[in-house]
Design a protein around this motif. Structure first.
Motif, short mmCIF file in Angstrom:
data_model
loop_
_atom_site.label_atom_id
_atom_site.label_comp_id
_atom_site.label_asym_id
_atom_site.label_seq_id
_atom_site.Cartn_x
_atom_site.Cartn_y
_atom_site.Cartn_z
N ARG A 71 -52.22 39.80 86.85
CA ARG A 71 -52.60 38.45 87.28
C ARG A 71 -51.59 37.89 88.28
NH1 ARG A 71 -56.86 34.89 87.35
NH2 ARG A 71 -55.96 32.88 87.76
N GLU A 72 -50.29 38.07 87.99
CA GLU A 72 -49.24 37.59 88.89
C GLU A 72 -49.33 38.31 90.24
OE1 GLU A 72 -44.42 37.07 88.97
OE2 GLU A 72 -45.27 38.89 88.10
N PHE A 73 -49.54 39.61 90.20
CA PHE A 73 -49.64 40.42 91.41
C PHE A 73 -50.80 39.93 92.29
CE2 PHE A 73 -50.68 44.78 93.29
CZ PHE A 73 -49.60 44.79 94.15
N LEU A 74 -51.92 39.60 91.65
CA LEU A 74 -53.08 39.08 92.37
C LEU A 74 -52.75 37.73 92.99
CD1 LEU A 74 -56.09 39.31 93.10
CD2 LEU A 74 -56.58 38.19 90.92
N GLU A 75 -52.14 36.85 92.23
CA GLU A 75 -51.82 35.50 92.72
C GLU A 75 -50.80 35.55 93.87
OE1 GLU A 75 -53.12 32.47 91.87
OE2 GLU A 75 -54.56 33.58 90.67
N LEU A 76 -49.79 36.38 93.74
CA LEU A 76 -48.75 36.46 94.78
C LEU A 76 -49.27 37.01 96.10
CD1 LEU A 76 -45.68 37.79 92.76
CD2 LEU A 76 -45.97 35.51 93.75
N ASN A 77 -50.33 37.77 96.03
CA ASN A 77 -50.86 38.40 97.24
C ASN A 77 -52.16 37.77 97.72
OD1 ASN A 77 -48.98 40.68 97.91
ND2 ASN A 77 -49.30 40.96 95.72
N ASP A 78 -52.33 36.50 97.43
CA ASP A 78 -53.47 35.74 97.91
C ASP A 78 -53.04 35.02 99.18
OD1 ASP A 78 -55.67 34.19 98.36
OD2 ASP A 78 -55.62 33.17 96.42
N PRO A 79 -53.56 35.45 100.35
CA PRO A 79 -53.13 34.82 101.61
C PRO A 79 -53.35 33.32 101.66
CG PRO A 79 -54.44 36.79 102.05
CD PRO A 79 -54.52 36.52 100.57
N SER A 80 -54.35 32.81 100.97
CA SER A 80 -54.61 31.37 100.99
C SER A 80 -53.49 30.58 100.31
CB SER A 80 -55.95 31.05 100.34
OG SER A 80 -55.91 31.33 98.95
N LYS A 81 -52.74 31.22 99.43
CA LYS A 81 -51.63 30.54 98.75
C LYS A 81 -50.48 30.24 99.72
CE LYS A 81 -53.29 31.08 94.56
NZ LYS A 81 -54.02 30.08 93.93
N HIS A 82 -50.37 31.02 100.76
CA HIS A 82 -49.27 30.86 101.72
C HIS A 82 -49.60 29.89 102.84
CE1 HIS A 82 -47.10 34.07 99.76
NE2 HIS A 82 -48.18 34.81 99.83
N LEU A 83 -50.87 29.53 102.96
CA LEU A 83 -51.30 28.68 104.06
C LEU A 83 -50.60 27.31 104.04
CD1 LEU A 83 -53.10 28.54 106.52
CD2 LEU A 83 -54.94 27.69 105.05
N SER A 84 -50.55 26.67 102.89
CA SER A 84 -49.92 25.35 102.82
C SER A 84 -48.43 25.43 103.13
CB SER A 84 -50.15 24.71 101.46
OG SER A 84 -49.61 25.51 100.43
N ILE A 85 -47.79 26.48 102.68
CA ILE A 85 -46.36 26.66 102.96
C ILE A 85 -46.16 26.86 104.47
CG2 ILE A 85 -44.37 28.20 102.63
CD1 ILE A 85 -45.53 28.76 99.81
N LEU A 86 -47.01 27.67 105.09
CA LEU A 86 -46.91 27.90 106.53
C LEU A 86 -47.14 26.62 107.33
CD1 LEU A 86 -48.63 31.36 107.10
CD2 LEU A 86 -46.23 30.78 107.40
N LYS A 134 -49.33 41.79 105.65
CA LYS A 134 -48.81 42.34 104.39
C LYS A 134 -49.68 41.91 103.22
CE LYS A 134 -44.82 42.21 101.34
NZ LYS A 134 -45.11 41.32 100.25
N ASN A 135 -50.04 40.64 103.18
CA ASN A 135 -50.87 40.16 102.09
C ASN A 135 -52.27 40.75 102.12
OD1 ASN A 135 -48.91 38.66 100.89
ND2 ASN A 135 -49.53 36.73 101.77
N MET A 136 -52.82 40.95 103.28
CA MET A 136 -54.17 41.53 103.38
C MET A 136 -54.17 42.99 102.93
SD MET A 136 -55.57 39.65 106.81
CE MET A 136 -57.09 40.58 106.86
#
Length: 160
Positions: A71-86, A134-136
């Motif tokens: 579950r953590e591996f899936l969440e960490l590699n979700d590109p949409s999670k990084h969008l707000s940070i970017l 990398k995330n993709m």
């Protein structure tokens, strides 16, 4: 048929190697791609199926560790999670750039202003592209592993 549910030495080694691989994302991705993901693995389907059957023999603690890590591996590699940070990072850099631009304008440095735009754009573009690529690459492996672990029917022999 009883043999299928007995935990043999190769099953134990496979499970131990999986548990060990869960410590780091890159090691986990390599392990999954090689031993479990038929689309990316050089192993035969028979070997992959044997590995999946080994997963069914994990005890409760091992199942919890692997399910949580999947579950953590899936969440960490979700590109949409990084969008707000970017977006926040871009806003911060653009604000800093504007502030520096005003300072340089007051000092009369026009050439530095243009050079700064190019450098900042290259750095941000490169960083964003690398993170997204990398995330993709990892996302399909993470999604596959999460679905596999979530949908396994575990051997009940080890219970009680």
């Amino acid at each position: 048929m009883q043999e299928d549910f007995q935990l043999n030495e190769s099953d134990m080694i496979f499970i131990q190697n999986l548990i060990e691989a869960t410590r780091k994302d890159e090691a986990l991705k390599k392990f999954i791609d090689y031993y479990l993901f038929a689309k990316k693995s050089p192993l035969s389907l028979e070997n992959i199926n044997r590995n999946i059957k080994s997963l069914k023999k994990m005890d409760d603690t091992q199942q919890l560790i692997v399910k949580a890590r999947a579950r953590e591996f899936l969440e960490l590699n979700d590109p949409s999670k990084h969008l707000s940070i970017l977006i926040g990072f871009f806003g911060m850099v653009i604000g800093a750039y504007k502030a520096l631009g005003e300072i340089f304008k007051m000092a009369g440095f026009k050439i530095v202003d243009s050079f700064l735009v190019i450098i900042v754009s290259l750095i941000l573009g490169t960083y964003s592209a690398r993170l997204l690529i990398k995330n993709m690459r990892t996302r399909s492996t993470a999604l596959f592993f999460y679905e596999l672990i979530s949908n396994l029917n575990y051997d009940m022999k080890n219970k009680g």
